[in-house]
Design a protein around this motif. Structure first.
Motif: not given
Length: 360
Positions: A224-241, A298-307
């Protein structure tokens, strides 16, 4: 009638009193064996850490194997599918991500001083720095020193395994971890049965039940932590780009590792991303800050409970203490593995210690 105490040299005397020379020899031999064991552990620390990481990878991928089993695949077929996916992920990282990552990291380190100077020469920076009484300049300089330090990149690249200390050592250690992880994934059930066979038959069923629950919970926690970290990294990369940061991929990879530490990882990467975005413009930094704050909700209230699902939950104070203790002992690697270990210990306390105390 008063009972007479046995004489020191009599049959009831202590072993030390009867055989002082033999006692001293045994104690000296025990101390030497303990020192020898400590030396062996120190010399084999990289191997032991590789085995430790591989076992955590196997536990983290076990929930995926069980997911395929619930979809109709047999255990053997599910293991083969997961191993193939794992190998494809490793190959994809090597061939797709590593080359641009190395290129961006090299460019970042070489051009960072010029970018810092350009930032400090901008009009808005001087005004903001005067408003904050020099605090902004201090923060930017600290980030420059941090990103320019090769030890930081070596720590991010491998932590206690000394990845990046030498290219050959990094490749060989990484290859060893990958191969060992594949072996552990394929033989996880057999290894667990072999360990259970060492337990007394009268306690085996209970030990097996608790061990399975702990490993399943820790496995779900890790995956679960790997999935959350991967989503965070993808979002961060896209946002910074999108806001024009040139080294978005580098920051995204850093975010992938740092956000594996729950509770504080996303906060740290948000601060880093906001400061890096200042090199583009204040507007870009504001956009990144607001977007990351929204993402954290979103991560705290949606992604984390589901993942995370039914994985054992670790209180925030335990997360901070575990991350601090693990980071002090083994750097970034220690901070990452300390939290799943704490999760397993908490499960033992909840399931064994507390009920036993309630019955006594």
């Amino acid at each position: 009638m008063r009972r007479r105490e046995p004489a020191a040299g009599g049959p009831g005397g202590s072993f030390f009193a009867q055989h002082p020379l033999r006692w001293g020899f045994i104690v000296t031999l025990g101390v030497l064996l303990a020192l020898l064991l400590a030396i062996v552990v120190v010399n084999l620390q990289s191997v032991l850490l590789s085995v430790f990481i591989a076992s955590f990878v196997a536990l983290g991928l076990d929930p995926l194997i069980r997911w395929f089993q619930r979809r109709g695949l047999k255990r053997g077929a599910a293991i083969v599918v997961v191993i193939l996916l794992f190998v494809l992920a490793v190959v994809g990282i090597i061939w797709v991500i590593i080359p641009p990552l190395v290129s961006q990291a090299t460019s970042l380190v070489t051009t960072l001083p010029a970018q810092v100077q350009q930032l400090q020469d901008s009009g808005w920076f001087e005004q903001a720095n005067e408003t904050t009484n020099g605090l902004l300049s201090t923060v930017v300089q600290s980030v420059e020193n941090l990103l320019s330090d090769p030890n930081v990149w070596a720590s991010i690249g491998g932590g206690a395994l000394a990845f990046g200390a030498a290219v050959l050592d990094a490749v060989s250690t990484g290859f060893f971890v990958v191969v060992l992880s594949i072996y552990f994934i394929a033989t996880l059930d057999a290894t667990k049965r072999a360990c259970y066979s060492l337990v007394k038959a009268s306690h085996r069923e209970r030990v097996e039940g608790y061990s399975e629950r702990i490993m399943q919970s820790v496995g779900k926690y890790l995956s679960g932590m790997v999935v959350l970290a991967f989503l965070n990294a993808v979002f961060s990369t896209i946002l910074l780009s999108l806001v024009g940061v040139k080294y978005a991929l580098v920051i995204g990879v850093v975010a992938l590792f740092v956000t594996l530490i729950p509770l504080i990882g996303t906060v740290l990467t948000t601060i880093l991303m906001t400061i890096v975005s200042l090199f583009v413009s204040p507007t870009a930094a504001l956009i990144v800050l607001v977007a990351m704050l929204v993402y954290m909700q979103i991560e705290a209230y949606i992604l984390t409970p589901k993942v995370m699902g039914k994985a054992v939950q670790v209180p925030g104070t335990i997360v901070l203490i575990s991350a601090l203790a693990g980071g002090t002992l083994l750097g970034l690697l220690g901070a990452l593995v300390a939290i799943p270990i704490s999760a397993g210990i908490l499960l033992i306390i909840r399931e064994i210690v507390i009920p036993r105390q309630a019955r006594s």
